[in-house]
Write a protein that holds these residues in place. Structure first.
Motif, PDB file in Angstrom:
ATOM      1  N   LYS A  76      35.332  45.379  36.278  1.00 35.38           N
ATOM      2  CA  LYS A  76      36.193  44.764  36.456  1.00 35.38           C
ATOM      3  C   LYS A  76      37.813  45.355  36.397  1.00 35.38           C
ATOM      4  O   LYS A  76      37.971  46.882  36.419  1.00 35.38           O
ATOM      5  CB  LYS A  76      36.233  44.326  34.495  1.00 35.38           C
ATOM      6  N   ASP A  93      41.501  32.902  30.489  1.00 35.65           N
ATOM      7  CA  ASP A  93      40.739  34.473  31.010  1.00 35.65           C
ATOM      8  C   ASP A  93      42.333  35.341  30.669  1.00 35.65           C
ATOM      9  O   ASP A  93      42.901  35.137  29.945  1.00 35.65           O
ATOM     10  CB  ASP A  93      41.578  33.773  32.454  1.00 35.65           C
ATOM     11  N   TYR A 104      39.615  40.107  40.710  1.00 38.79           N
ATOM     12  CA  TYR A 104      40.345  38.347  39.921  1.00 38.79           C
ATOM     13  C   TYR A 104      41.627  38.078  40.652  1.00 38.79           C
ATOM     14  O   TYR A 104      42.529  38.810  40.907  1.00 38.79           O
ATOM     15  CB  TYR A 104      40.547  39.159  38.370  1.00 38.79           C
ATOM     16  N   ASP A 105      41.487  36.634  40.478  1.00 35.76           N
ATOM     17  CA  ASP A 105      42.857  36.394  41.114  1.00 35.76           C
ATOM     18  C   ASP A 105      43.568  35.154  39.933  1.00 35.76           C
ATOM     19  O   ASP A 105      43.473  35.056  39.655  1.00 35.76           O
ATOM     20  CB  ASP A 105      42.091  34.951  42.017  1.00 35.76           C
ATOM     21  N   MET A 106      44.896  36.354  39.944  1.00 34.22           N
ATOM     22  CA  MET A 106      46.245  36.218  39.405  1.00 34.22           C
ATOM     23  C   MET A 106      47.207  34.989  39.381  1.00 34.22           C
ATOM     24  O   MET A 106      47.264  35.186  40.791  1.00 34.22           O
ATOM     25  CB  MET A 106      47.133  37.933  38.704  1.00 34.22           C
ATOM     26  N   ARG A 116      34.583  43.669  40.989  1.00 39.97           N
ATOM     27  CA  ARG A 116      34.704  42.041  40.481  1.00 39.97           C
ATOM     28  C   ARG A 116      36.304  41.633  40.025  1.00 39.97           C
ATOM     29  O   ARG A 116      36.940  41.509  39.295  1.00 39.97           O
ATOM     30  CB  ARG A 116      33.993  42.266  39.113  1.00 39.97           C
ATOM     31  N   LYS A 134      38.385  38.887  31.513  1.00 40.63           N
ATOM     32  CA  LYS A 134      38.848  39.264  32.783  1.00 40.63           C
ATOM     33  C   LYS A 134      39.168  40.999  33.857  1.00 40.63           C
ATOM     34  O   LYS A 134      38.273  40.933  34.851  1.00 40.63           O
ATOM     35  CB  LYS A 134      39.300  38.128  33.792  1.00 40.63           C
ATOM     36  N   CYS A 135      39.921  41.019  32.975  1.00 36.45           N
ATOM     37  CA  CYS A 135      40.463  42.663  33.534  1.00 36.45           C
ATOM     38  C   CYS A 135      40.775  43.070  32.618  1.00 36.45           C
ATOM     39  O   CYS A 135      40.984  42.985  30.634  1.00 36.45           O
ATOM     40  CB  CYS A 135      41.815  42.591  33.914  1.00 36.45           C
ATOM     41  N   ARG A 155      45.131  38.571  44.630  1.00 37.73           N
ATOM     42  CA  ARG A 155      44.193  38.875  44.723  1.00 37.73           C
ATOM     43  C   ARG A 155      44.015  40.772  43.754  1.00 37.73           C
ATOM     44  O   ARG A 155      45.109  41.450  44.110  1.00 37.73           O
ATOM     45  CB  ARG A 155      43.043  38.797  45.024  1.00 37.73           C
ATOM     46  N   ALA A 199      46.193  33.947  33.446  1.00 41.07           N
ATOM     47  CA  ALA A 199      45.761  34.636  32.615  1.00 41.07           C
ATOM     48  C   ALA A 199      46.589  34.961  31.099  1.00 41.07           C
ATOM     49  O   ALA A 199      47.862  34.800  31.048  1.00 41.07           O
ATOM     50  CB  ALA A 199      45.823  36.480  33.138  1.00 41.07           C
TER      51      ALA A 199
END
Length: 542
Positions: A318, A216, A165-167, A163, A250-251, A155, A198
């Motif tokens: 983000k 992503d 993001y699960d990497m 927000r 996402k990032c 996480r 990602a």
């Protein structure tokens, strides 16, 4: 004692010997011409070829650029031919399975086989010298466990992130459109979409090929601010906010430096700035583009931290972080002090080792500048632990990561997740020809030549990227299970051991110093005290 008068004939004989191939070709061409006139016009083919060789030999004698050709006309060209063939001869016929550079055949074969869906297994045991100094091994458990059914994720998102993001444990590292071809970018992105991991865009901007595949994205911003750039080369806040709002992003990541060429900018010649690249990078078509070695938007650790907070705000919460190749420990500690002073932390930091290499760079930079990934990871991890910030920041690792063992080692050394660039290039067909900077990549990965690019089939290579990532993460999970670990958070430095000489092996717990949480704030250990005292949140300098 030889007579001095004999010297000139010896020199003349040697000169004639060097010219002998040219004389033979000239005589043969003359003979072929006579035969063509007297017997058959088919002899003109041989005569033409021989006359061309004779002309080349005369040119060799007259030119002034290559001494070897002036001394050895015609034959001297064999030297250049062997130089051109040397990399292929070395790779295919000379190097052993385990000692090739930058990636040996064993590692390349693992990537190729996993990308093709083939079991990467070898018979008859290891080829490595396990008693060689520097050999490292993971510690198995006397009671292994079953690997988890689902791969672990990390996480990403600290206190300032709304927000998260699960990497995945393994992701596509930074490679720009322009450095990679359109088909290569599209295949990587589609593979990321299939596997749920990602894809870092690299600093060359957010291209349509990054967006078309549905994967992503980690949008990377470099010193040129490509894709969110004002006309004078500054940071365009509005354009950044608009693109960061895209659902695929996402990032966002701020690149400070990279392992292949830490501390150096870049020059993109105008001839390479076609309409597509110009549109992606927000630069004029046909004009040379210069990326400075430093950022214009900040000049101190405090300004860096505040700029990251501003980027996160523009990105609507983000995850926001930065990437660097570690150099000075004191400078990184200054950044940590700025984080503490402003109560602002990045959501992630990607540590790029000096062994990283997708960016073409001067040899001196690639060989001699920046910390290798092991030392860089341990430095960043210790600094964040020692300042009490480690639980707020996730650490990514990039630099020559290709196998499940590589992932596990980097997690032990302080990383939370890993990124791979060259291994992903292998998955889309790279054969390590090392022509990335010449626009002549033989498999269409690192070229903008349309004829070469079309050879890379996007659908097939996307599947290969997906299979490679999935199999490698599965391998990492199996290794951890053999070590008695189901969750990467359970890994400790005791799980990795290095041989320091023929009779001594040392676990990482004793090989390196590991700081206690918050210790730098209260009683810095002697080995860190001087750097901590010299660091200042308002200066990167001494």
């Amino acid at each position: 004692m030889p007579d001095v008068a004999d010297s000139p004939p010896v020199r003349l004989t040697r000169g004639v010997r060097r010219l002998l191939p040219l004389l033979v070709v000239a005589l043969a061409s003359a003979g072929a011409t006579v035969l063509a006139l007297a017997l058959s016009p088919w002899w003109w083919i041989a005569a033409g070829a021989l006359l061309a060789l004779a002309g080349l030999g005369v040119w060799d004698l007259a030119q002034r650029r290559h001494s070897v050709l002036r001394n050895y006309p015609l034959l001297g060209h064999l030297r250049f031919l062997m130089e051109a063939l040397r990399p292929e001869l070395q790779q295919y016929f000379i190097e052993r399975n385990y000692d090739g550079r930058p990636y040996d055949r064993d590692v390349r074969s693992i990537v190729y086989e996993r990308a093709k869906g083939v079991e990467a297994e070898e018979p008859f045991g290891t080829e490595l010298d396990v008693y060689a100094e520097g050999h490292e091994f993971l510690v198995p458990s006397m009671r292994p466990v079953e690997p988890p059914e689902e791969p672990a994720v990390v996480r990403i998102g600290g206190p300032g992130c709304t927000r998260p993001y699960d990497m995945a444990l393994l992701n596509v590292s930074a490679m720009s459109f322009g450095s990679l071809s359109s088909n290569a970018i599209l295949a990587l992105n589609k593979g990321a979409a299939m596997g749920g991991f990602a894809h870092d865009t690299g600093e060359g901007g957010l291209s349509e090929y990054h967006l078309r595949g549905g994967g992503d994205l980690v949008w990377e911003i470099g010193t040129g601010y490509f894709g969110c750039r004002t006309s004078d080369g500054g940071f365009d806040e509005r354009e950044f906010a608009d693109k960061a709002a895209l659902p695929e992003v996402k990032c966002v990541s701020l690149k400070l430096s990279q392992g292949a060429k830490a501390g150096i900018g870049g020059v993109l010649p105008g001839a390479k700035v076609n309409a597509e690249i110009a549109r992606t990078r927000d630069v004029p078509q046909g004009e040379t583009v210069i990326s400075p070695p430093y950022h214009r938007e900040f000049s101190t650790p405090r300004e860096l931290v505040l700029f990251l907070a501003h980027m996160r705000e523009l990105a609507d919460g983000k995850p926001t972080g930065f990437k660097l190749c570690v150099g000075s420990r004191r400078q990184f500690l200054a950044v940590c002090q700025a984080m503490l002073a402003e109560d602002v932390t990045p959501d992630f930091i990607v540590v790029d080792g000096s062994e990283g290499g997708t960016g073409a760079a001067p040899l001196e930079f690639a060989d001699h500048l920046g910390m290798p990934l092991t030392e860089g990871l341990i430095t960043v991890h210790n600094a964040l632990v020692g300042t009490g910030l480690r639980d707020r920041v996730r650490i990514g690792a990039s630099g020559k990561i290709a196998t499940g063992a590589d992932i596990v080692k980097r997690l032990i050394q302080g990383a939370d997740y890993t990124n791979a660039a060259r291994a992903m290039m292998f998955a889309v067909g790279c054969i390590q020809a090392q022509r990335c900077h010449t626009n002549t990549c033989p498999v269409g990965v690192t070229t903008q030549d349309p004829r070469r690019v079309r050879a890379l089939d996007v659908g097939d290579k996307a599947e290969r990227v997906h299979r490679y990532q999935r199999a490698t993460v599965k391998s990492a999970a199996q290794l951890m299970a053999a070590m008695g670990v189901r969750d990467p958070a359970e890994l400790t430095p005791a799980h990795l051991v290095r041989r320091t000489d023929s009779a001594t092996v040392v676990p990482y717990t004793r090989l390196h110093e590991w700081l206690a949480p918050g210790i730098l704030l209260h009683e810095p250990p002697a080995s860190w005290a001087a750097d901590w005292a010299a660091a200042h949140p308002d200066s990167f300098g001494p």
